[in-house]
Design an enzyme around this catalytic site. Structure first.
Site, PDB file in Angstrom:
ATOM      1  N   HIS A 156       0.835  -1.224   0.000  1.00 50.25           N
ATOM      2  CA  HIS A 156       0.000   0.000   0.000  1.00 50.25           C
ATOM      3  C   HIS A 156       0.862   1.264   0.000  1.00 50.25           C
ATOM      4  O   HIS A 156       0.430   2.302   0.482  1.00 50.25           O
ATOM      5  CB  HIS A 156      -0.953   0.043   1.206  1.00 50.25           C
ATOM      6  N   SER A 277      15.180  21.841 -16.104  1.00 46.96           N
ATOM      7  CA  SER A 277      13.991  22.656 -16.334  1.00 46.96           C
ATOM      8  C   SER A 277      14.421  23.980 -16.952  1.00 46.96           C
ATOM      9  O   SER A 277      15.506  24.484 -16.655  1.00 46.96           O
ATOM     10  CB  SER A 277      13.284  22.902 -15.002  1.00 46.96           C
ATOM     11  N   LYS A 283      16.459  21.840 -10.997  1.00 46.11           N
ATOM     12  CA  LYS A 283      15.754  20.600 -11.352  1.00 46.11           C
ATOM     13  C   LYS A 283      16.632  19.566 -12.060  1.00 46.11           C
ATOM     14  O   LYS A 283      17.464  19.888 -12.884  1.00 46.11           O
ATOM     15  CB  LYS A 283      14.555  20.905 -12.253  1.00 46.11           C
ATOM     16  N   GLU A 290      10.023   8.603 -17.033  1.00 45.79           N
ATOM     17  CA  GLU A 290       8.632   9.063 -17.225  1.00 45.79           C
ATOM     18  C   GLU A 290       8.140   8.726 -18.631  1.00 45.79           C
ATOM     19  O   GLU A 290       6.986   8.332 -18.825  1.00 45.79           O
ATOM     20  CB  GLU A 290       8.541  10.578 -16.998  1.00 45.79           C
TER      21      GLU A 290
END
Ligand code: ARG
Length: 459
Positions: A156, A277, A283, A290
């Site tokens: 979980h 970024s 970043k 992804e």
């Protein structure tokens, strides 16, 4: 030039309608296979005496030239010639004249296109198998370096019990082993030749399909001509195996993305697999992970696209089949690239062992150890569970962990608890003691690694 099938037509074509019907913009990927198929077919036509030796030689000469032109990037395909088969045949006509027309004896584009795709997928699947094996290898190497790296195991997405990081990596190794098996097993159904089925019913010419199969390196031949030209199961199976593979890669990527977030800091991906970024200078984004997660969507889409194309098609060939190609090409490219990226990412990622271990020390993932300890002293497990649950609740209100409870307090909870409990509560010990077959115990993990290495070495 008039269309190669234009005999009964008035010759008036509308370019925009031709463009809608054409597949050359994408099926030119099958050029190599199409020429190989034609070469095998023409050799068979000569071998069986269906066409003469000189005619056969002229055709083989022409096809060989086209093969060289293809390799040199000198061929310009045209929409007017609809698809790869008619484009190649037109080149042949231009090169050797009317004798080129003999190539299509005892053949149809229906068995031709199916053959091309079998040849194409055979090659792709073999490459995919190698790429999966390379990723499995990278996982085993990282696992070997991280047998004693302790991390929280989750259920979980909540800390559950401490595990070896190698154990976690090897779970993906196991999934990928099954993926590789699935692709390998599918080869027997890809390695079947449709050629010689002609349009749908076979042919009146005395062809020799075994000869053609041998030329093309096929192990088997379709035994029903209708099935041969209508079967796209082998592509669907590929798309389905690709979907399962991507689902595994996507789950792994999801974890990598979490793990390199500020909250986890379990791993760091190298700069090669990250991007920055345009506005936030600090970043470092896990874009490649992804994208693999994102591309899983198109691979599923390709499977559902073709399943839907196929569901209402009467036997035998229907032009709908032309829709079988783009998804197949797209999935092939997506999975081969994703596998390569994944292997690079796993092989080069930095594992923050201290941070992983630390996150198992400031949690209650050792609660099962205490319950097991009591159960080992004869307390029924359900009762032990209840005792520990209450203790966890008390610790939470005091802002301490199970390892901070004093021996005195432990003995007040249950007299069977002794000073050895503190060692048992240690996450390293908790992992080490899980000796059960397939568990996360170091000995078990080491055994998994040995077995994996033996399998990868082909033993
Ligand atoms: N371009 C066609 C396809 O991809 C080739 C087969 C055409 N056959 C036909 N009977 N029109 O399916």
């Amino acid at each position: 030039m008039a269309k190669l099938w234009g005999g009964r037509f008035d010759g008036k074509n509308e370019a925009w309608i031709d463009a809608f019907g054409a597949s050359i913009t994408f099926d030119q990927k099958l050029a190599k296979q199409d020429i190989l198929g034609s070469l095998a077919h023409v050799k068979m036509l000569v071998h069986t005496g269906i066409i003469s030796q000189p005619d056969g030689e002229a055709i083989i000469g022409g096809l060989t030239t086209i093969q060289q032109q293809l390799a040199a990037g000198e061929l310009t395909f045209t929409i007017e010639n609809e698809d790869i088969h008619l484009n190649i045949e037109t080149f042949l006509h231009e090169l050797i004249g009317p004798v080129a027309g003999k190539l299509h004896t005892a053949r149809s584009r229906n068995d031709q296109v199916a053959t091309d795709m079998h040849l194409y997928l055979k090659e792709v699947v073999q490459e995919v198998i190698t790429l999966i094996a390379e990723l499995r290898e990278a996982l085993v190497l990282q696992a070997e370096a991280n047998i004693y790296t302790i991390m929280p195991g989750y259920t979980h997405l909540q800390h559950a019990q401490p595990i070896s990081f190698a154990h976690h990596l090897l779970a993906y190794y196991s999934m990928l082993t099954r993926d590789q098996e699935r692709f390998s097993e599918s080869l027997s159904r890809i390695d079947v030749m449709p050629l010689g089925s002609a349009a749908l019913a076979g042919t009146t010419f005395p062809i020799d399909r075994a000869f053609t199969a041998q030329e093309l390196g096929f192990s088997n031949i379709y035994s029903n001509s209708l099935d041969a030209v209508s079967d796209r199961d082998f592509i669907l199976e590929f798309l389905s195996n690709a979907s399962l593979l991507m689902m595994h890669l996507s789950r792994f990527c999801e974890e990598l993305i979490l793990w390199c977030s500020h909250e986890y800091q379990f791993v760091e991906l190298t700069d090669t697999f990250s991007t920055g970024s345009s506005i936030m200078p600090q970043k470092k984004n896990p874009d490649m992970a992804e994208l693999i997660r994102g591309k899983t969507g198109r691979v599923y889409g390709n499977l559902f696209g073709l399943l839907t194309v196929m569901k209402g098609l009467p036997l035998a060939y229907n032009k709908d089949f032309q829709e079988d190609k783009e998804g197949m090409f797209d999935s092939a490219e997506t999975i081969t690239k994703s596998l390569q990226i994944m292997t690079g990412m796993i092989a080069t990622m930095k594992v923050n062992q201290a941070r992983m271990q630390e996150s198992t020390e400031k949690d209650f993932s050792n609660a099962t150890e205490l319950a097991d300890y009591l159960a080992g002293k004869g307390v029924p497990f359900r009762q032990a569970h209840e005792i520990v649950g209450k203790l966890v609740s008390e610790c939470l209100s005091k802002g301490i962990y199970l390892q901070d409870v004093s021996l005195e307090d432990y003995q007040a909870i249950h007299p069977a608890i002794d000073s050895d409990i503190f060692e048992k509560l240690d996450s390293y010990t908790a992992v080490k003691n899980r000796h059960s077959y397939g568990g996360t115990g170091f000995d078990q993990v080491a055994q998994q690694i040995e077995a994996a290495k033996a399998l990868l070495a082909g033993k």
